[in-house]
Every structure is written in structure tokens, then in C-alpha cells.
Motif scaffolding. Structure first.
Motif, PDB file in Angstrom:
ATOM      1  N   TRP A  76       0.824  -1.205   0.000  1.00  0.00           N
ATOM      2  CA  TRP A  76       0.000   0.000   0.000  1.00  0.00           C
ATOM      3  C   TRP A  76       0.862   1.261   0.000  1.00  0.00           C
ATOM      4  O   TRP A  76       1.956   1.292   0.547  1.00  0.00           O
ATOM      5  N   GLN A  77       0.343   2.278  -0.638  1.00  0.00           N
ATOM      6  CA  GLN A  77       0.947   3.607  -0.634  1.00  0.00           C
ATOM      7  C   GLN A  77      -0.022   4.629  -0.067  1.00  0.00           C
ATOM      8  O   GLN A  77       0.369   5.536   0.653  1.00  0.00           O
ATOM      9  N   LYS A  78      -1.295   4.471  -0.414  1.00  0.00           N
ATOM     10  CA  LYS A  78      -2.341   5.316   0.175  1.00  0.00           C
ATOM     11  C   LYS A  78      -3.364   4.412   0.825  1.00  0.00           C
ATOM     12  O   LYS A  78      -3.501   3.232   0.466  1.00  0.00           O
ATOM     13  N   LEU A  79      -4.076   4.962   1.808  1.00  0.00           N
ATOM     14  CA  LEU A  79      -4.952   4.122   2.631  1.00  0.00           C
ATOM     15  C   LEU A  79      -6.008   3.387   1.821  1.00  0.00           C
ATOM     16  O   LEU A  79      -6.389   2.260   2.160  1.00  0.00           O
ATOM     17  N   THR A  80      -6.498   3.993   0.766  1.00  0.00           N
ATOM     18  CA  THR A  80      -7.528   3.323  -0.032  1.00  0.00           C
ATOM     19  C   THR A  80      -7.005   2.043  -0.679  1.00  0.00           C
ATOM     20  O   THR A  80      -7.790   1.184  -1.086  1.00  0.00           O
ATOM     21  N   ASP A  81      -5.662   1.900  -0.761  1.00  0.00           N
ATOM     22  CA  ASP A  81      -5.089   0.653  -1.280  1.00  0.00           C
ATOM     23  C   ASP A  81      -5.397  -0.531  -0.371  1.00  0.00           C
ATOM     24  O   ASP A  81      -5.269  -1.694  -0.780  1.00  0.00           O
ATOM     25  N   LEU A  82      -5.781  -0.239   0.870  1.00  0.00           N
ATOM     26  CA  LEU A  82      -6.050  -1.298   1.842  1.00  0.00           C
ATOM     27  C   LEU A  82      -7.506  -1.752   1.843  1.00  0.00           C
ATOM     28  O   LEU A  82      -7.921  -2.527   2.712  1.00  0.00           O
ATOM     29  N   SER A  83      -8.278  -1.299   0.872  1.00  0.00           N
ATOM     30  CA  SER A  83      -9.712  -1.618   0.848  1.00  0.00           C
ATOM     31  C   SER A  83      -9.971  -3.108   0.656  1.00  0.00           C
ATOM     32  O   SER A  83     -11.050  -3.597   0.995  1.00  0.00           O
ATOM     33  N   ARG A  84      -8.994  -3.852   0.144  1.00  0.00           N
ATOM     34  CA  ARG A  84      -9.209  -5.280  -0.100  1.00  0.00           C
ATOM     35  C   ARG A  84      -8.899  -6.144   1.123  1.00  0.00           C
ATOM     36  O   ARG A  84      -9.030  -7.373   1.075  1.00  0.00           O
ATOM     37  N   TYR A  85      -8.473  -5.508   2.223  1.00  0.00           N
ATOM     38  CA  TYR A  85      -8.137  -6.246   3.446  1.00  0.00           C
ATOM     39  C   TYR A  85      -9.183  -6.006   4.528  1.00  0.00           C
ATOM     40  O   TYR A  85      -9.845  -4.966   4.551  1.00  0.00           O
ATOM     41  N   ILE A  86      -9.291  -6.958   5.450  1.00  0.00           N
ATOM     42  CA  ILE A  86     -10.094  -6.755   6.662  1.00  0.00           C
ATOM     43  C   ILE A  86      -9.150  -6.253   7.755  1.00  0.00           C
ATOM     44  O   ILE A  86      -8.151  -6.910   8.072  1.00  0.00           O
TER      45      ILE A  86
END
Length: 262
Positions: A125-135
Motif C-alpha cells: 500500500w501507498q495510500k490508505l484506499t489501497d487497503l480496501s481489499r483487506y479486513i
């Protein structure tokens, strides 16, 4: 008429006596600090109550003030101090909401929040929205970041909220969540719960969620809160001239006392 003046005189004397007694009973030589469990930084089981507690007690001691600690759940502690039942609580970051209810000391320590995850989970991830695929697991009452809370509220991030860190570690180790943001003390918590062999499954992503300054908070609704905040700051200024940060955090790796940028 005479009885009226006698009554007024008696009432005035009573008020003055009551005010004098209240002032005499207003003990400014000791303070109660409300807090919650945050080992090893704040730990009720330790003799010194953890290195954050020791720092706060040492700073007050330099101003002749004795400290006692009350351990309660974090959310309850915030409410107690916000309502003025006690003067101070530790230790929290600044948020717009807290600035409305509390006055803040000088910053005590700076902490870096990292995402813990199992080595088997590929995290990029680089920006927080990159983490949308994780719980993502998160603990109630913690300050992560304004953007993190906003994205969680908007369901852009899949965040599972629980009451205690222990629950999140259990969820992480069982694979029911992918990520859990925590600070360096997270390793201490894991070692209290799992074997070294089990912990080898865990790592952290090098990119921090954020760096956060943490403070002693004093209630705007307590009559002595500003006095205690000022006394702490005075003692803390003296303490920083006497000791380095490594006196409290042996593995601080050459860190210096934090300075708040305006």
C-alpha cells in the motif's frame, strides 16, 4: 431588625468559613491520573506502573506533587475526566474532539503506528484506499488517523472494531482479520499471548499508518486541571534536562524528546 442583622452576619461568617475550609481541603500536593492498560508503557501489574507512568510521576515529583493512578477501561476513563470527576488522564493523541474537552500537556512520547500482519498475507500500500481489499482490526477509543476513521465511516475500508487489543491479536493470529494497526508495544502484547514460535508468523509493513504525539490530558471541567497541567509541564522541562529518553525506553535507539511543531 436586630435579628435580621444577626442572621445576615451569621450567614456571611458561615460562607467565609465554608470557603476557607474548601480552600484548605483543596489538596494541590497530590493528583489522581486516570488511565487504562497499555503494557509495557502503562501496566498496572508493574511496580512503577510502566514507563509512561514513571515519567509522569517523576515529572510531578520534581514539583512536589505525588501521583496515584486509577486503572479503568479507556472509554470510561475519558468520560470520567471529561466530566471533571478527576483532573487528568493519560495518554492520548490530539483530535479535534478532545481539544474541545481537554487541555494538553507537552508531548510525552512519539509513537509510530504500523500495520501488523501474518507473513503469509501479501500487503502492499501507498495510500490508505489501497487497503480496501483487506479486513482491518481496530480497537475502540484509539486514535488512528483522521483519514482512517473517515474511510472506515464511509465503508471505504473494511474495519472490524472490538473493545480490546487482545481480541484483535486473536483475530489476526486466527486469520480472521488481515491487518491490525499498533505501535511497538504490540510486540510486547503478542509475547504475553503467544509463543515465540507463533510470533514468528507475524511481521509489520514498513510504511507507518502515522506517527503520533501522545499527551497527558487535563479536564476543562475540573477546577485544578490547569494548575496540574502547568505543574507537570514545569517538572517535565526539568526532567528532560536531567535524563535522556533512553532512561525510560531502553530500546529508543537514540530518539530524542519530542517537540510539538506549531
Amino acid at each position: 431588625m436586630i435579628n435580621y442583622f444577626k442572621l445576615c452576619f451569621f450567614s456571611t461568617c458561615l460562607c467565609l468559613f465554608t470557603s476557607t475550609m474548601a480552600a484548605e481541603n483543596d489538596d494541590l500536593t497530590s493528583v489522581v491520573i486516570v488511565t487504562g492498560p497499555y503494557p509495557p508503557a502503562i501496566n498496572e501489574a508493574d511496580e512503577d506502573k510502566g514507563y509512561v507512568s514513571r515519567l509522569v510521576a517523576d515529572a510531578f515529583a520534581l514539583e512536589g506533587i505525588k501521583v496515584s493512578f486509577i486503572f479503568v477501561p479507556w472509554a470510561r476513563g475519558l468520560r470520567m475526566v471529561r466530566l471533571g470527576h478527576e483532573a487528568c488522564i493519560m495518554y492520548y493523541g490530539k483530535t479535534p474532539g478532545r481539544v474541545k474537552s481537554f487541555i494538553f500537556s507537552e508531548p510525552l512520547f512519539e509513537e509510530e503506528w504500523l500495520f501488523f500482519h501474518l507473513r503469509s498475507t501479501d500487503v502492499k500500500w501507498q495510500k490508505l484506499t489501497d487497503l480496501s481489499r483487506y479486513i482491518i482490526g481496530a480497537t475502540l477509543s484509539y486514535t488512528y488517523s483522521e483519514e482512517f476513521h473517515k474511510l472506515a465511516d464511509e465503508k471505504e475500508l473494511s474495519v472490524h472494531w472490538v473493545a480490546r487489543d487482545k481480541q484483535n491479536w486473536q483475530l489476526l493470529m486466527s486469520g480472521r482479520i488481515d491487518l491490525f494497526p499498533s505501535v511497538k508495544t504490540g510486540w510486547h502484547q503478542l509475547r504475553n499471548l503467544y509463543s515465540e514460535a507463533a510470533i514468528k508468523q507475524v511481521t509489520t509493513h514498513p510504511k507507518p499508518l502515522k506517527s503520533q504525539l501522545n499527551y497527558l490530558l487535563c479536564s476543562k471541567d475540573h477546577p485544578n486541571a490547569e494548575y496540574f497541567r502547568d505543574k507537570f509541564n514545569q517538572g517535565f522541562t526539568k526532567l528532560k534536562k536531567l535524563r535522556s529518553i533512553s532512561y525510560y525506553i531502553p530500546d529508543s535507539n537514540g530518539e530524542t524528546w519530542p517537540i510539538e511543531s506549531n
